[in-house]
Design a protein around this motif. Structure first.
Motif, mmCIF file in Angstrom:
data_model
loop_
_atom_site.group_PDB
_atom_site.id
_atom_site.type_symbol
_atom_site.label_atom_id
_atom_site.label_comp_id
_atom_site.label_asym_id
_atom_site.label_seq_id
_atom_site.Cartn_x
_atom_site.Cartn_y
_atom_site.Cartn_z
ATOM 1 N N LEU A 164 45.734 35.009 36.531
ATOM 2 C CA LEU A 164 46.522 35.968 35.760
ATOM 3 C C LEU A 164 47.057 35.281 34.512
ATOM 4 C CD1 LEU A 164 48.540 38.063 38.342
ATOM 5 C CD2 LEU A 164 46.178 38.304 37.575
ATOM 6 N N HIS A 165 46.830 35.950 33.369
ATOM 7 C CA HIS A 165 47.214 35.356 32.095
ATOM 8 C C HIS A 165 47.510 36.487 31.120
ATOM 9 C CE1 HIS A 165 47.646 32.404 29.046
ATOM 10 N NE2 HIS A 165 46.547 32.701 28.386
ATOM 11 N N PRO A 166 48.781 36.639 30.709
ATOM 12 C CA PRO A 166 49.143 37.770 29.853
ATOM 13 C C PRO A 166 48.330 37.852 28.567
ATOM 14 C CG PRO A 166 51.111 36.682 30.676
ATOM 15 C CD PRO A 166 49.951 35.814 31.052
ATOM 16 N N GLY A 167 47.845 36.720 28.075
ATOM 17 C CA GLY A 167 47.093 36.751 26.828
ATOM 18 C C GLY A 167 45.624 37.060 26.992
ATOM 19 N N ALA A 168 45.184 37.306 28.223
ATOM 20 C CA ALA A 168 43.761 37.546 28.454
ATOM 21 C C ALA A 168 43.333 38.881 27.874
ATOM 22 C CB ALA A 168 43.458 37.501 29.945
ATOM 23 N N ALA A 169 42.121 38.895 27.359
ATOM 24 C CA ALA A 169 41.584 40.135 26.807
ATOM 25 C C ALA A 169 40.895 40.961 27.878
ATOM 26 C CB ALA A 169 40.589 39.815 25.690
ATOM 27 N N GLY A 170 40.451 40.298 28.956
ATOM 28 C CA GLY A 170 39.635 40.975 29.946
ATOM 29 C C GLY A 170 40.437 41.710 31.003
ATOM 30 N N ALA A 171 39.794 42.694 31.612
ATOM 31 C CA ALA A 171 40.326 43.403 32.767
ATOM 32 C C ALA A 171 39.366 43.164 33.927
ATOM 33 C CB ALA A 171 40.464 44.891 32.455
ATOM 34 N N LEU A 172 39.667 43.719 35.078
ATOM 35 C CA LEU A 172 38.810 43.546 36.241
ATOM 36 C C LEU A 172 37.547 44.387 36.073
ATOM 37 C CD1 LEU A 172 38.756 42.084 38.960
ATOM 38 C CD2 LEU A 172 39.804 44.108 39.985
ATOM 39 N N GLU A 173 36.423 43.709 35.907
ATOM 40 C CA GLU A 173 35.167 44.404 35.619
ATOM 41 C C GLU A 173 34.563 45.008 36.886
ATOM 42 O OE1 GLU A 173 34.022 44.912 32.687
ATOM 43 O OE2 GLU A 173 35.493 43.683 31.626
ATOM 44 N N PRO A 174 33.837 46.127 36.755
ATOM 45 C CA PRO A 174 33.129 46.692 37.907
ATOM 46 C C PRO A 174 32.110 45.698 38.452
ATOM 47 C CG PRO A 174 33.208 48.251 36.080
ATOM 48 C CD PRO A 174 33.675 46.938 35.536
ATOM 49 N N ARG A 175 32.027 45.562 39.748
ATOM 50 C CA ARG A 175 31.074 44.673 40.396
ATOM 51 C C ARG A 175 31.064 45.005 41.885
ATOM 52 N NH1 ARG A 175 32.472 38.629 41.188
ATOM 53 N NH2 ARG A 175 31.339 39.089 43.102
ATOM 54 N N GLU A 176 30.080 44.451 42.594
ATOM 55 C CA GLU A 176 30.053 44.621 44.041
ATOM 56 C C GLU A 176 31.228 43.869 44.655
ATOM 57 O OE1 GLU A 176 26.349 43.416 45.660
ATOM 58 O OE2 GLU A 176 25.190 44.955 44.609
ATOM 59 N N ALA A 177 31.666 44.352 45.806
ATOM 60 C CA ALA A 177 32.803 43.723 46.463
ATOM 61 C C ALA A 177 32.468 42.282 46.838
ATOM 62 C CB ALA A 177 33.183 44.511 47.708
ATOM 63 N N PRO A 178 33.272 41.320 46.410
ATOM 64 C CA PRO A 178 33.025 39.928 46.776
ATOM 65 C C PRO A 178 33.469 39.668 48.214
ATOM 66 C CG PRO A 178 35.039 40.078 45.517
ATOM 67 C CD PRO A 178 34.464 41.473 45.565
ATOM 68 N N ALA A 179 32.913 38.632 48.814
ATOM 69 C CA ALA A 179 33.330 38.263 50.165
ATOM 70 C C ALA A 179 34.687 37.586 50.161
ATOM 71 C CB ALA A 179 32.289 37.342 50.802
ATOM 72 N N SER A 180 35.013 36.927 49.063
ATOM 73 C CA SER A 180 36.273 36.189 48.999
ATOM 74 C C SER A 180 36.753 36.125 47.556
ATOM 75 C CB SER A 180 36.090 34.773 49.553
ATOM 76 O OG SER A 180 35.065 34.089 48.846
ATOM 77 N N VAL A 181 38.065 35.967 47.391
ATOM 78 C CA VAL A 181 38.678 35.919 46.070
ATOM 79 C C VAL A 181 39.727 34.809 46.046
ATOM 80 C CG1 VAL A 181 40.027 37.178 44.337
ATOM 81 C CG2 VAL A 181 38.384 38.417 45.769
ATOM 82 N N ALA A 182 39.757 34.045 44.964
ATOM 83 C CA ALA A 182 40.867 33.137 44.687
ATOM 84 C C ALA A 182 41.686 33.752 43.566
ATOM 85 C CB ALA A 182 40.352 31.757 44.275
#
Length: 241
Positions: free
Chosen positions: A171-189
């Protein structure tokens, strides 16, 4: 009225008697003031639940009889490992509590450049035990039968070195990106910084091991609010919300 739900680490088998340890026994007998014949819901912390009835209740001893055993059903299909910068007092408790309610699989408290909490020796051990108790309480409340581990605090660089999750987000307030559509991952950090945010060098270090910067809208969230929003978003997109 729904039976109280209590964590009791034991091997559950129908018909067995289980003597409650001091903490759960005190809660049952002195806080809830339950007597013989009252019903309880137990969970072992590793995925099983049991329905039980109190067969003995005194100030010194509480015994329950197991009536039914089942697999727990409160776990999310999405395994999220939360790396949360340590914040002071109730802020960290709140972040851990809500992360558990939202299905997090593991939590590692992190030392970061702008974080102002440093724990050593006995103080670190006490704080870790406190956070683990927060997890137990949250699981009792929300219906989970598996206790997600809270690992001992580590520096951010060490935590980043061990990451191999399929999807890695910082998480970074200055990031330009949002959560992109993709297949559900098995795990997330999921990496969340302190009140002052992660230093640019820390964000770049995360990017260097495959983390994608993510902004949660135009407003800057507090460090204890960020995991609530981010985990809700992840569970809605990929999990079970």
């Amino acid at each position: 009225m729904k039976a109280p739900r209590i964590h009791v680490a034991a091997d559950y088998a129908v018909g067995d008697d289980v003597v409650l340890s001091e903490g759960p026994a005190h809660h049952v007998a002195r806080v809830l003031r339950l007597a013989e014949g009252a019903s309880l819901e137990l969970f072992d912390g590793v995925g099983r639940e049991a329905r039980a009835v109190i067969t003995e209740a005194s100030r010194k001893r509480v015994v329950v009889c197991i009536e039914a055993v089942a697999a727990g059903s409160g776990e999310s299909p999405l395994a999220v490992h939360l790396g949360q910068a340590i914040s002071k007092g109730e802020r960290m408790d709140y972040a851990i509590q809500k992360a558990v309610e939202l299905g997090v699989a593991a939590i590692t408290p992190l030392y970061t450049e702008r974080g102002d909490v440093r724990l050593k020796g006995e103080r670190a051990a006490r704080k870790l035990a406190h956070w683990q108790a927060v997890v137990v309480s949250a699981c009792e409340q929300c219906g989970r039968a598996t206790l997600p581990p809270v690992y001992p605090p580590v520096g951010l660089a060490d935590w980043l070195t061990d990451r191999d999750e399929a999807l890695r987000l910082v998480l970074h307030p200055g990031a330009a990106g949002a959560l992109e559509p993709r297949e559900a991952p098995a795990s997330v950090a999921l990496l969340i910084g302190p009140e002052g945010g992660l230093a640019e060098a820390e964000v770049e270090a995360a990017r260097g091991v495959g983390f994608t910067p993510l902004a949660l809208g135009p407003r800057v969230l507090r460090t204890e609010t960020a995991p609530v929003v981010a985990l809700s978003l992840l569970q809605f997109r990929f999990g079970d919300l």
